[in-house]
Design an enzyme around this catalytic site. Structure first.
Site, PDB file in Angstrom:
ATOM      1  N   ASP A 233      45.024  67.498  49.755  1.00 33.14           N
ATOM      2  CA  ASP A 233      44.011  68.204  48.974  1.00 33.14           C
ATOM      3  C   ASP A 233      42.662  67.523  49.251  1.00 33.14           C
ATOM      4  OD1 ASP A 233      44.035  65.884  47.472  1.00 33.14           O
ATOM      5  OD2 ASP A 233      44.538  66.844  45.574  1.00 33.14           O
ATOM      6  N   HIS A 234      41.649  67.877  48.455  1.00 30.63           N
ATOM      7  CA  HIS A 234      40.320  67.308  48.685  1.00 30.63           C
ATOM      8  C   HIS A 234      40.305  65.783  48.519  1.00 30.63           C
ATOM      9  CE1 HIS A 234      40.922  68.313  44.491  1.00 30.63           C
ATOM     10  NE2 HIS A 234      40.052  67.383  44.160  1.00 30.63           N
TER      11      HIS A 234
ATOM     12  N   CYS B 253      47.316  63.156  48.495  1.00 32.48           N
ATOM     13  CA  CYS B 253      46.419  63.639  47.437  1.00 32.48           C
ATOM     14  C   CYS B 253      45.772  62.411  46.809  1.00 32.48           C
ATOM     15  CB  CYS B 253      47.169  64.523  46.429  1.00 32.48           C
ATOM     16  SG  CYS B 253      48.517  63.722  45.540  1.00 32.48           S
TER      17      CYS B 253
ATOM     18  N   ARG C 247      76.945  54.284  53.570  1.00 36.71           N
ATOM     19  CA  ARG C 247      77.058  54.693  52.159  1.00 36.71           C
ATOM     20  C   ARG C 247      75.845  55.499  51.700  1.00 36.71           C
ATOM     21  NH1 ARG C 247      75.267  49.552  52.363  1.00 36.71           N
ATOM     22  NH2 ARG C 247      73.712  48.818  50.871  1.00 36.71           N
ATOM     23  N   HIS C 248      74.720  55.265  52.366  1.00 33.90           N
ATOM     24  CA  HIS C 248      73.501  55.987  51.970  1.00 33.90           C
ATOM     25  C   HIS C 248      73.577  57.459  52.366  1.00 33.90           C
ATOM     26  CE1 HIS C 248      71.949  52.132  50.873  1.00 33.90           C
ATOM     27  NE2 HIS C 248      72.120  51.679  52.108  1.00 33.90           N
TER      28      HIS C 248
ATOM     29  N   ARG D  12      75.263  59.339  49.574  1.00 35.80           N
ATOM     30  CA  ARG D  12      74.382  59.493  48.410  1.00 35.80           C
ATOM     31  C   ARG D  12      73.347  60.588  48.646  1.00 35.80           C
ATOM     32  NH1 ARG D  12      74.210  52.929  47.963  1.00 35.80           N
ATOM     33  NH2 ARG D  12      76.262  52.762  47.001  1.00 35.80           N
TER      34      ARG D  12
ATOM     35  N   HIS E 275      67.201  53.637  53.177  1.00 35.13           N
ATOM     36  CA  HIS E 275      68.221  54.061  52.210  1.00 35.13           C
ATOM     37  C   HIS E 275      68.169  55.541  51.864  1.00 35.13           C
ATOM     38  CE1 HIS E 275      69.270  49.848  50.365  1.00 35.13           C
ATOM     39  NE2 HIS E 275      69.300  49.855  51.694  1.00 35.13           N
ATOM     40  N   ASN E 276      66.989  56.151  51.964  1.00 34.79           N
ATOM     41  CA  ASN E 276      66.838  57.531  51.477  1.00 34.79           C
ATOM     42  C   ASN E 276      66.565  58.541  52.581  1.00 34.79           C
ATOM     43  OD1 ASN E 276      64.972  55.604  49.353  1.00 34.79           O
ATOM     44  ND2 ASN E 276      66.813  56.578  48.556  1.00 34.79           N
TER      45      ASN E 276
ATOM     46  N   GLY F  77      51.330  64.179  42.712  1.00 33.28           N
ATOM     47  CA  GLY F  77      51.471  65.642  42.682  1.00 33.28           C
ATOM     48  C   GLY F  77      52.123  66.162  43.942  1.00 33.28           C
TER      49      GLY F  77
ATOM     50  N   THR G 276      46.696  60.465  44.263  1.00 38.59           N
ATOM     51  CA  THR G 276      47.681  59.417  43.986  1.00 38.59           C
ATOM     52  C   THR G 276      48.934  59.510  44.846  1.00 38.59           C
ATOM     53  OG1 THR G 276      48.678  60.856  42.328  1.00 38.59           O
ATOM     54  CG2 THR G 276      47.000  59.288  41.539  1.00 38.59           C
ATOM     55  N   GLY G 277      49.207  60.683  45.371  1.00 33.58           N
ATOM     56  CA  GLY G 277      50.484  60.963  46.053  1.00 33.58           C
ATOM     57  C   GLY G 277      51.509  61.547  45.097  1.00 33.58           C
TER      58      GLY G 277
ATOM     59  N   ARG H 259      43.221  57.926  46.864  1.00 28.23           N
ATOM     60  CA  ARG H 259      42.323  57.225  45.944  1.00 28.23           C
ATOM     61  C   ARG H 259      42.885  55.869  45.514  1.00 28.23           C
ATOM     62  NH1 ARG H 259      40.886  62.530  42.224  1.00 28.23           N
ATOM     63  NH2 ARG H 259      39.205  63.337  43.532  1.00 28.23           N
TER      64      ARG H 259
HETATM   65  C1  RB5 Z   1      42.948  65.791  42.141  1.00 28.39           C
HETATM   66  O1  RB5 Z   1      41.940  65.489  41.247  1.00 28.39           O
HETATM   67  C2  RB5 Z   1      44.200  64.978  41.830  1.00 28.39           C
HETATM   68  O2  RB5 Z   1      44.736  65.374  40.607  1.00 28.39           O
HETATM   69  C3  RB5 Z   1      45.210  65.115  42.935  1.00 28.39           C
HETATM   70  O3  RB5 Z   1      44.640  64.729  44.128  1.00 28.39           O
HETATM   71  C4  RB5 Z   1      46.479  64.310  42.822  1.00 28.39           C
HETATM   72  O4  RB5 Z   1      46.210  62.967  42.594  1.00 28.39           O
HETATM   73  C5  RB5 Z   1      47.512  64.853  41.942  1.00 28.39           C
HETATM   74  O5  RB5 Z   1      48.625  64.320  41.793  1.00 28.39           O
END
Ligand code: RB5
Length: 140
Positions: free
Chosen positions: A8-9, A65, A132-133, A136, A98-99, A70, A67-68, A109
């Site tokens: 995203d942005h 995004c 084993r993984h 799972r 493992h995954n 969403g 935080t990663g 950010r």
């Molecule tokens: C956008 O503002 C923010 O919510 C998005 O990039 C992300 O962090 C969502 O999980």
């Protein structure tokens, strides 16, 4: 290996860095956007990437995004997708060992570009341990 990447942005600047880094190393990268820092919904881009990993069109995906969070939530709704939120090296390594993670989600950010490139390298190079993984993962 063919990789699909989306953001995203909030993840756009880091996506551009990761894409260039992979292309310099002759990795085939499909970029599904976003293509500017204008505000968009991460859901749209998470879906595009996850769908192509889910249907096997591409081998792996990278989602960025703010935080990663969403992006990983969206991607993990798709059958066969194992999206790992990894803003640290240990998580990136273990998500492969493992995954057998097939999507890497990072927070543009939260971490710097240097760490992001290191995460991508490590995530691409670390093999799945199987055994084993595997059982799972089948249980998921
Ligand atoms: C956008 O503002 C923010 O919510 C998005 O990039 C992300 O962090 C969502 O999980």
């Amino acid at each position: 290996m063919k990789i699909i990447i989306g953001s995203d942005h909030a993840g756009y600047p880091m996506k551009e860095k990761v894409k260039a880094y992979l292309q310099e190393r002759a990795v085939q990268v499909e970029d599904v956007g976003t293509y500017s820092d204008e505000s968009v919904d991460y859901t749209d881009f998470g879906k595009k990437v996850a769908q192509k990993v889910s249907d096997g069109t591409v081998d792996r995906g990278i989602l960025i995004c703010g935080t990663g969070l969403g992006m990983s939530m969206v991607a993990n709704r798709f059958r066969g997708v194992r999206a790992a939120l990894a803003n640290d090296l240990f998580s990136a390594i273990m998500s492969r060992r493992h995954n057998d993670s097939n999507i890497l989600a990072m927070g543009g950010r939260l971490i710097g570009d240097t760490l992001a490139l290191e995460l991508v390298d490590t995530w691409l190079e670390t093999p799945f341990e199987g055994g084993r993984h595997q059982r799972r993962i089948e249980n998921i």
